[in-house]
Every structure is written in C-alpha cells, then in structure tokens.
Scaffold this motif. Structure first.
Motif, short mmCIF file in Angstrom:
data_model
loop_
_atom_site.label_atom_id
_atom_site.label_comp_id
_atom_site.label_asym_id
_atom_site.label_seq_id
_atom_site.Cartn_x
_atom_site.Cartn_y
_atom_site.Cartn_z
N MET A 185 61.83 26.02 19.31
CA MET A 185 60.66 26.52 18.59
C MET A 185 60.36 27.95 19.04
O MET A 185 60.08 28.83 18.23
N SER A 186 60.43 28.18 20.35
CA SER A 186 60.09 29.50 20.89
C SER A 186 61.11 30.56 20.49
O SER A 186 60.76 31.68 20.10
N SER A 204 63.98 30.21 18.23
CA SER A 204 64.48 30.26 16.86
C SER A 204 63.37 30.59 15.86
O SER A 204 63.50 31.53 15.08
N TYR A 205 62.27 29.84 15.92
CA TYR A 205 61.22 30.06 14.93
C TYR A 205 60.41 31.32 15.21
O TYR A 205 60.13 32.11 14.30
N PHE A 206 60.04 31.51 16.49
CA PHE A 206 59.22 32.67 16.84
C PHE A 206 60.06 33.88 17.27
O PHE A 206 59.50 34.91 17.66
N ASN A 207 61.40 33.75 17.20
CA ASN A 207 62.31 34.85 17.56
C ASN A 207 62.03 35.41 18.95
O ASN A 207 62.02 36.62 19.17
N ARG A 241 55.37 33.00 11.79
CA ARG A 241 56.35 33.41 12.81
C ARG A 241 55.78 34.41 13.81
O ARG A 241 56.34 34.59 14.89
N ALA A 258 64.90 18.59 11.95
CA ALA A 258 64.74 20.01 12.28
C ALA A 258 65.87 20.85 11.69
O ALA A 258 65.65 21.98 11.24
N GLY A 264 63.57 22.60 9.25
CA GLY A 264 62.99 23.58 10.16
C GLY A 264 62.30 22.91 11.34
O GLY A 264 61.63 21.89 11.16
N VAL A 265 62.46 23.50 12.52
CA VAL A 265 61.94 22.89 13.74
C VAL A 265 60.42 22.78 13.70
O VAL A 265 59.82 21.82 14.21
N GLU A 266 59.75 23.76 13.07
CA GLU A 266 58.28 23.75 13.06
C GLU A 266 57.73 22.56 12.27
O GLU A 266 56.64 22.07 12.56
N LYS A 267 58.50 22.09 11.29
CA LYS A 267 58.03 20.96 10.47
C LYS A 267 57.99 19.66 11.29
O LYS A 267 57.18 18.77 10.99
#
Length: 397
Positions: free
Chosen positions: A243-244, A246-249, A304, A367, A371-374
């Motif tokens: 999450m940290s 990949s999603y938040f780059n 993001r 995921a 998507g991991v955030e889902k």
C-alpha cells in the motif's frame, strides 16, 4: 511487592528478553532469505505459512497436554527446544550447509514450540493473577509486544549489518535461557485436579475441550467473530508495505509504516493497563472494532497523495488493537475452569489462525485484480460486521 505481582513480573521479565530476541532473529532470518533467494514466494508464502500454520493445525491437540502435565515444565521445554532449533542453523553454517530448506524447517520447529508455549503461558496467568487484574496484566503484555515490534527491526538491521546470522542466533539463545531461568525461580500453583492422570487419549480429550467451549455460547460466538476479524486483518498487515510503495508511490522508508502501527499499539496498551476497560467487556471490544473499521475505510478511499492521512489511520489501527486483544484473552481466561484452559485457549487460537491462509489467498487475488487499496475497504466492512455481530448476538452481548 505482593506475592502474585512478584511472580507475574518475574515471568514477564524473562518473557520480555525471550520475545525481543526472538523477534530480532525473525527479522534477521527474513533479510537473510531476501539476500540469498530474492524470492517473493519463499518470503510471503512458505516462510509465513511455516510461521503460523502449525499453531493452527496442532493447537486442539496441544491443549490436551497443557491441561494434563506441569505447565511450568512445558514452557521451559518449549523455550529450550525453540533455542535448540535455532542453534541448528549455527551448526549448519559452520559446516557450510545452511540452506533455505533448513531455515524453513527451523521456522516450522520454532512455530511448533510457540504453539505449546503461548497458550500454556496464557493458561498459567489466571493461576497467578487475580481475576480483576487480568485485563491490566494483558495491557502490560501488549505493551511489551508493542515495544518489541518497534525496536526489534531497528536492532535487527544494526546487528545484521555488523554481525553474522550466527551471532544473532546466539542472542536469541541467551534470551531463551533468561526466560527459562525466570520460570525456574517462579512459583506456579499446581492445578487442583486433572494433570498427568491415566493414559492420554488425545482425540477424546480434545473433543472434550471443544464441548467445554461450546457450553459457553457467548464465548463460542466471540471466538467465531474473532475469526472474522483475523480473516480481515491478517492480510491487511501483509499488504501494508505494498500500500505504501505501490499505491502511494513511496520509498522503503514509507514501507516501514508498521512502526507507526506499533507506536499506536503501545499507546493503546498503556491506556488499557491503566483503565482496565468498560464494566461490560464486550463494549470495549466493540469500540475497538469500530475504530479499526473507521481507519480501514478511510485508508481505502484515500487519493494517491493522501499518505500523511494513511499514517494517522495506521496509528489509529494500532491504538484500537489492545482494546480487543487485551480484553479477548482475559475473557477466555475468566470464563473457563483452569483445568480446561489449555484446550480452550489452543482451540480458540487454532480456529482464528486457520482463517489466516484463506484471507491471505483472497486478499492477494483481490488486490491483484482490483487494487490493494480496495482490500482495505473489504477489511473495514468485515470488521464492521464483526462489531455488529457482537451487538446482535444476545449471548455475546
């Protein structure tokens, strides 16, 4: 100091050394496997399964021995066997035969030892701690675990870069010996009846433990609800780094957000050890579930650029944890006779842990596709459902 406090804190101090050194070694092993294999399958699959599956599979049967034999002796033997399994890696290293397969076997052996040790320690606690102090003592234990989670990755990183893996293993062996010594000088009252009498009939006695758990509908319901909680949260903890980064780059620094969670865990543990929870314990658990669910939902809908808010949510998730775990275990300890506690605690742990691989498999597939955030939204919904069930099921409420 009152007798029970001296006993409890003597054992607690020894376990602190052992737990901390074991945690440092676990991190060092993960980094060693990363250096040697670079295999995500080894790290996230086999190593993780070796870590908790034995406890889930063997738990119902292990409880039989915890209830029949001297619990103090079981904990001492477990500590010695865990350290001996680790020491096998040192010997293999000296012989130049330290392989990934051997390390996974060692993790398996350590997990089996923990499957005996953890419920045994939980079953012993009501024998030395007054019933009205169980929640506060659980708060102290949670605080210890939080400090270990915060400091052990840091110390493991320092030692791994300056020592060999063998040196860290020696540190773990020293921690185990300290735990054995403190157990040896502690006084644990024997159970009034039931230990070491007659031939062991594992299946019959394991079934008896299950039937004892079923007689208390409220606690059985809470155990099953806890399985739902584990199904949601175990995969979520595994997805934190993804999450940290990949999603938040983010960078590897962002991926260490578990430390923020652990700081929250420590904060919640200290509050619980001072407060002790609500009079009706289930309302403390419901509050914990609601705070966890809120934090997961917010994390799942963040854009993001919302990493700073994710950090706050991670801290709140940590804060919520002790108000569940610090209440759940004392409820089990105080609702069943001491002679059944080994089986009840082991069985309840097994029921929860078996849901872990299911959750990991589902979350990984989910995921990858959505998507991991889902997954954080799914986890939030499952925890909210757990809170609702605590209110809706009369026996639990």
């Amino acid at each position: 100091m009152i007798g029970w406090k001296r006993n409890f804190f003597t054992i607690w101090a020894g376990q602190a050394f052992s737990q901390f050194s074991s945690s440092v070694l676990q991190f060092a092993i993960v980094w060693y496997l990363t250096d040697q294999t670079g295999s995500a399958l080894v790290l996230s699959g086999a190593a993780m399964m070796m870590g908790f599956l034995p406890q889930g599979v063997l738990g119902p049967f292990i409880g039989v021995f915890i209830d029949r034999y001297d619990r103090k002796r079981i904990m001492i033997i477990s500590d010695l066997l865990i350290s001996a399994a680790s020491f096998a890696m040192v010997i293999a290293g000296w012989m130049g035969k330290l392989s990934t397969g051997l390390i996974l076997v060692v993790l398996l052996c350590r997990s089996i030892g923990s499957a005996f040790h953890t419920p045994c320690l939980q079953a012993v606690t009501p024998q030395i701690v007054p019933g009205d102090q169980l929640v506060r003592c659980a708060g102290y234990s949670q605080a210890l675990e939080s400090v270990s989670q915060i400091l052990s990755p840091v110390l493991a990183a320092v030692l791994y870069s300056s020592w060999s893996l063998g040196g860290i293993i020696f540190l773990d062996v020293a921690g185990a010996l300290i735990a054995v010594f403190t157990l040896g000088i502690s006084v644990i009252p024997e159970l009034s009846q039931g230990m070491d009498q007659g031939k062991v009939q594992v299946l019959r006695e394991a079934k008896e433990g299950f039937l004892i758990l079923c007689t208390n509908k409220g606690m059985l319901g809470l155990v099953l609800i806890s399985t739902l909680y584990t199904l949601a949260l175990m995969p979520t903890s595994a997805l934190f780094p993804l999450m940290s980064m990949s999603y938040f780059n983010g960078t590897s620094t962002h991926a260490s957000i578990e430390v923020v969670f652990s700081v929250g865990l420590l904060f919640g543990s200290l509050i619980l050890s001072r407060w002790g929870g609500t009079k009706n314990r289930i309302y403390t658990i419901i509050g914990s579930f609601l705070l966890m669910s809120f934090s997961l939902f917010v994390s799942g809908i963040l854009p993001r650029g919302g990493f700073a808010i994710f950090v706050v949510c991670s801290w709140l998730m940590g804060v919520s944890g002790p108000f569940y775990w610090g209440i759940y275990t004392p409820l089990l300890q105080s609702n069943f006779e001491a002679k059944y506690l080994g089986r009840v605690l082991s069985l309840s742990s097994s029921i929860r842990l078996i849901s872990g691989p299911v959750g990991l498999s589902l979350s990984g597939l989910f995921a990858e596709r959505y998507g991991v955030e889902k997954w954080f939204l799914i986890a939030g919904a499952l925890v909210l459902l757990a809170a609702f069930l605590c209110l809706a099921v009369p026996a639990v409420r």
